[in-house]
Motif scaffolding. Sequence first.
Motif, PDB file in Angstrom:
ATOM      1  N   LEU A   1     -13.542   1.885   4.935  1.00 29.44           N
ATOM      2  CA  LEU A   1     -14.944   1.886   4.432  1.00 29.44           C
ATOM      3  C   LEU A   1     -15.505   3.260   4.196  1.00 29.44           C
ATOM      4  N   GLY A   2     -15.979   3.396   3.116  1.00 31.53           N
ATOM      5  CA  GLY A   2     -16.208   4.622   2.651  1.00 31.53           C
ATOM      6  C   GLY A   2     -17.602   4.682   1.825  1.00 31.53           C
ATOM      7  N   LYS A   3     -18.170   6.207   1.616  1.00 29.94           N
ATOM      8  CA  LYS A   3     -19.335   6.257   0.693  1.00 29.94           C
ATOM      9  C   LYS A   3     -18.630   6.758  -0.443  1.00 29.94           C
ATOM     10  N   MET A   4     -18.956   6.305  -1.608  1.00 31.65           N
ATOM     11  CA  MET A   4     -18.194   6.441  -2.759  1.00 31.65           C
ATOM     12  C   MET A   4     -19.479   7.226  -3.731  1.00 31.65           C
ATOM     13  N   PRO A   5     -19.004   8.084  -4.614  1.00 30.78           N
ATOM     14  CA  PRO A   5     -19.951   8.761  -5.476  1.00 30.78           C
ATOM     15  C   PRO A   5     -20.559   7.724  -6.247  1.00 30.78           C
ATOM     16  N   ASP A   6     -19.847   6.743  -6.896  1.00 33.12           N
ATOM     17  CA  ASP A   6     -20.468   6.024  -7.764  1.00 33.12           C
ATOM     18  C   ASP A   6     -20.500   4.490  -7.597  1.00 33.12           C
ATOM     19  N   GLN A   7     -20.328   4.192  -6.058  1.00 33.51           N
ATOM     20  CA  GLN A   7     -20.417   2.966  -5.864  1.00 33.51           C
ATOM     21  C   GLN A   7     -21.003   2.649  -4.672  1.00 33.51           C
ATOM     22  N   GLN A   8     -21.834   1.623  -4.724  1.00 35.55           N
ATOM     23  CA  GLN A   8     -22.679   1.323  -3.280  1.00 35.55           C
ATOM     24  C   GLN A   8     -21.955   0.217  -2.611  1.00 35.55           C
ATOM     25  N   GLN A   9     -20.944  -0.376  -3.445  1.00 35.60           N
ATOM     26  CA  GLN A   9     -20.376  -1.718  -2.585  1.00 35.60           C
ATOM     27  C   GLN A   9     -19.071  -1.998  -3.645  1.00 35.60           C
ATOM     28  N   GLY A  10     -18.196  -2.920  -3.310  1.00 38.55           N
ATOM     29  CA  GLY A  10     -16.897  -3.385  -3.918  1.00 38.55           C
ATOM     30  C   GLY A  10     -15.814  -2.729  -3.611  1.00 38.55           C
ATOM     31  N   LEU A  11     -14.726  -2.909  -4.467  1.00 39.48           N
ATOM     32  CA  LEU A  11     -13.471  -2.590  -4.066  1.00 39.48           C
ATOM     33  C   LEU A  11     -13.064  -1.273  -4.591  1.00 39.48           C
ATOM     34  N   HIS A  12     -12.491  -0.294  -3.618  1.00 39.51           N
ATOM     35  CA  HIS A  12     -11.911   0.783  -4.180  1.00 39.51           C
ATOM     36  C   HIS A  12     -10.456   0.871  -4.547  1.00 39.51           C
ATOM     37  N   HIS A  13      -9.786   0.420  -3.610  1.00 42.17           N
ATOM     38  CA  HIS A  13      -8.434   0.041  -3.920  1.00 42.17           C
ATOM     39  C   HIS A  13      -7.811  -0.807  -2.946  1.00 42.17           C
ATOM     40  N   VAL A  14      -6.646  -1.465  -3.282  1.00 43.63           N
ATOM     41  CA  VAL A  14      -6.121  -2.360  -2.448  1.00 43.63           C
ATOM     42  C   VAL A  14      -4.396  -1.700  -2.324  1.00 43.63           C
ATOM     43  N   CYS A  15      -3.993  -1.894  -1.335  1.00 50.14           N
ATOM     44  CA  CYS A  15      -2.536  -1.292  -0.700  1.00 50.14           C
ATOM     45  C   CYS A  15      -1.728  -2.514  -0.287  1.00 50.14           C
ATOM     46  N   PHE A  16      -0.453  -2.561  -0.983  1.00 48.45           N
ATOM     47  CA  PHE A  16       0.728  -3.504  -0.682  1.00 48.45           C
ATOM     48  C   PHE A  16       1.866  -2.637  -0.025  1.00 48.45           C
ATOM     49  N   GLN A  17       2.262  -3.297   0.954  1.00 47.37           N
ATOM     50  CA  GLN A  17       3.380  -2.443   1.684  1.00 47.37           C
ATOM     51  C   GLN A  17       4.593  -2.933   1.728  1.00 47.37           C
ATOM     52  N   PRO A  18       5.608  -1.988   0.918  1.00 49.45           N
ATOM     53  CA  PRO A  18       7.077  -2.354   0.957  1.00 49.45           C
ATOM     54  C   PRO A  18       7.543  -1.748   2.266  1.00 49.45           C
ATOM     55  N   PRO A  19       8.937  -2.255   2.558  1.00 42.51           N
ATOM     56  CA  PRO A  19       9.375  -1.796   3.553  1.00 42.51           C
ATOM     57  C   PRO A  19      10.013  -0.425   3.979  1.00 42.51           C
ATOM     58  N   ASP A  20      10.262   0.091   2.681  1.00 40.70           N
ATOM     59  CA  ASP A  20      10.845   1.628   2.631  1.00 40.70           C
ATOM     60  C   ASP A  20      10.797   2.335   1.577  1.00 40.70           C
ATOM     61  N   LEU A  21      11.281   3.401   1.501  1.00 35.52           N
ATOM     62  CA  LEU A  21      10.951   4.442   0.432  1.00 35.52           C
ATOM     63  C   LEU A  21      11.779   4.019  -0.845  1.00 35.52           C
ATOM     64  N   ASP A  22      12.940   3.282  -0.743  1.00 29.26           N
ATOM     65  CA  ASP A  22      13.392   2.745  -1.982  1.00 29.26           C
ATOM     66  C   ASP A  22      12.721   1.681  -2.799  1.00 29.26           C
ATOM     67  N   ASN A  23      12.009   0.907  -1.966  1.00 35.03           N
ATOM     68  CA  ASN A  23      11.086   0.098  -2.626  1.00 35.03           C
ATOM     69  C   ASN A  23       9.894   0.653  -3.102  1.00 35.03           C
ATOM     70  N   VAL A  24       9.481   1.475  -2.463  1.00 32.43           N
ATOM     71  CA  VAL A  24       8.520   2.167  -3.151  1.00 32.43           C
ATOM     72  C   VAL A  24       8.722   3.057  -4.421  1.00 32.43           C
ATOM     73  N   MET A  25       9.866   3.505  -4.381  1.00 32.67           N
ATOM     74  CA  MET A  25      10.472   4.213  -5.759  1.00 32.67           C
ATOM     75  C   MET A  25      10.673   3.357  -6.775  1.00 32.67           C
TER      76      MET A  25
END
Length: 299
Positions: A188-212
Amino acid sequence: MSWQQQRAQRLGYLALNVTDMDASLAFWTQAVQLEISERREHRVFLRGGMQHHWLSLQEASEPGLARVGIEVANLEILTAIEHALTSAGISVESGNGLKDDAVLHYLRFNDPAGNPLELYADMVSMATPPQPTSVTLLEIQHAVLAVDNLNDASEFYTHMLGMRISDWIGETMFFAHFGNGWHHGLGLGKMPDQQQGLHHVCFQPPDLDNVMRARARVRKLGYEITLDLLRHGPSGSVGFYFLGPDGVAEMSFGARQFGEDEEFRPRRLAMSPETIDVWQTGLSDSELSIVSELRSIKG
Ligand SMILES: [Fe+2]
């Protein structure tokens, strides 16, 4: 039941309003490798695991966050949280969403900044795992939301949803974890141009190979990488950020996971380049000044 036991379990899904369903689907299925689990008129559900969905996309005239879905372990906890919310004077809509939203019992309400939340127990499961082409995902791991007041947000998310604060980052944001223990299920963060809403969403792969592999796909597809490979100081995760038609997504693996009863004190971390990316250590102007001096001497 104490407030510590009124604990939300995990980030379950995001519902997004989208203005161009085809463009949104291309991004979420091709770049993020989510799989369509159900298609209805003007609405598409996508999944990355056995749960019915991690994303619900709804055609709308204005884009934006429609809801953050948060799973609780059982109906007893949901009822306890409902009592806490209504006792605090928070307006709550409760119901059964099996037919319309593939979740059984739900509570819908807003956080103090106006972010629309849903707590639910339970969601419809799919019979077989998804079949991604090249990127395996373990979790929809976290979302970062904009808020207008950090104290109100920390009070609300810890006391109403039983979240525990993992780290404060300067005066601008905090990370908090659910029962599943990932360093942050929500930021939860104070954003310069946003009072509410989504900043980003993160998905989690199991390892570096999947990230790459995910990064290679994103590059090949031509989506903009907004922050390239980095290791976050607070969680220790390694990943990258990229921009689609509905905003920024992150792929990262290796975040710290807290145990159920792990004793810890939230840290107060400085908002610095090294906090955002520990690999930036030693790159400040003063630390590099000797190189610039040598270069200028050599002319
Ligand atoms: Fe993140």
